[in-house]
Design an enzyme around this catalytic site. Sequence first.
Site, short mmCIF file in Angstrom:
data_model
loop_
_atom_site.label_atom_id
_atom_site.label_comp_id
_atom_site.label_asym_id
_atom_site.label_seq_id
_atom_site.Cartn_x
_atom_site.Cartn_y
_atom_site.Cartn_z
N HIS A 1 -29.50 -10.88 -19.35
CA HIS A 1 -29.96 -9.49 -19.91
C HIS A 1 -30.37 -9.72 -21.36
CE1 HIS A 1 -27.10 -7.97 -16.79
NE2 HIS A 1 -28.27 -7.54 -16.51
N SER B 1 -31.24 -2.91 -14.89
CA SER B 1 -30.19 -3.09 -15.88
C SER B 1 -30.73 -3.37 -17.38
CB SER B 1 -29.06 -4.12 -15.85
OG SER B 1 -30.00 -5.51 -15.42
N ASP C 1 -24.91 -13.78 -21.07
CA ASP C 1 -24.98 -14.11 -19.53
C ASP C 1 -26.05 -14.59 -19.21
OD1 ASP C 1 -26.77 -11.84 -19.77
OD2 ASP C 1 -25.70 -10.81 -18.59
#
Length: 263
Positions: free
Chosen positions: A241, A40, A238
């Site tokens: 990331h 990601s 979060d």
Amino acid sequence: MSSLIWLVLLSCSTLVISTKNASDSNASQGKSIFILAGQSNMAGRGGLKSGMWDGYVPPECESSPKILRLNADNKWEEARPPLHRDIDYLKACGIGPGLAFANSILKKNLSIGEIGLVPCAIGGTQISEWRRGGPLYKQLMSRARAALQGGGIIRAILWYQGESDTRSEEDAKLYKTRLAKFFTDIRFDLKLPELPVVQVALASGEGPYIDDIRKAQLGIDLPNVKCVDAKGMKIGYDGLHLSTEGEVHIGQMMADAFAQFIA
């Protein structure tokens, strides 16, 4: 996390194109191609809030007619963020390091011509899912070969992955061996034994074995592999990331590392 992966199967012969020490004249005849792979943080989660991208494009990630992107239909188009929007399509994508990398390369005046970015990253994937013969590996190889149609040079693999492997002690112990084999397999199958690799050492992870994965990444001893360190980069809301700022900074660091290959 297991991911649904679409496969694009191409019927094409293997193209043998030298990447290291390629002449400027050869580069000007086609694209300088960079494969973007991993999970990601490579796909890009910068600017995501509540599962949506805020739409902000930093100046370092602005589009340019000299920077192209291979889309999900294996067609070249002008690169605009999010680069992985139709590749890592099961998750929301935002700003990643790819465009910051490409714009930084252009500013360095390295005489490598037009830049072609090939997004291949899929969020939530472990290194074992990138093994040779698996869906992710096949997709990467298929897109790499599609990118070469019409001419071009694969200049490097840009790799940012490992957060998912921090959850398991066994995966952490096996990470270095699996990563080295992945890089070696790609070089062998593309017939580019000296293909440069620029990878990122983690800034964060999903489990307690972050330091083990970082040690493996920083300790890879294959030739033509450089590692930039994301530790200390700004993390998003979060806690996992990179923020937009962090993604931009990593992209620029990867460009600095790549430039050392052709200095």
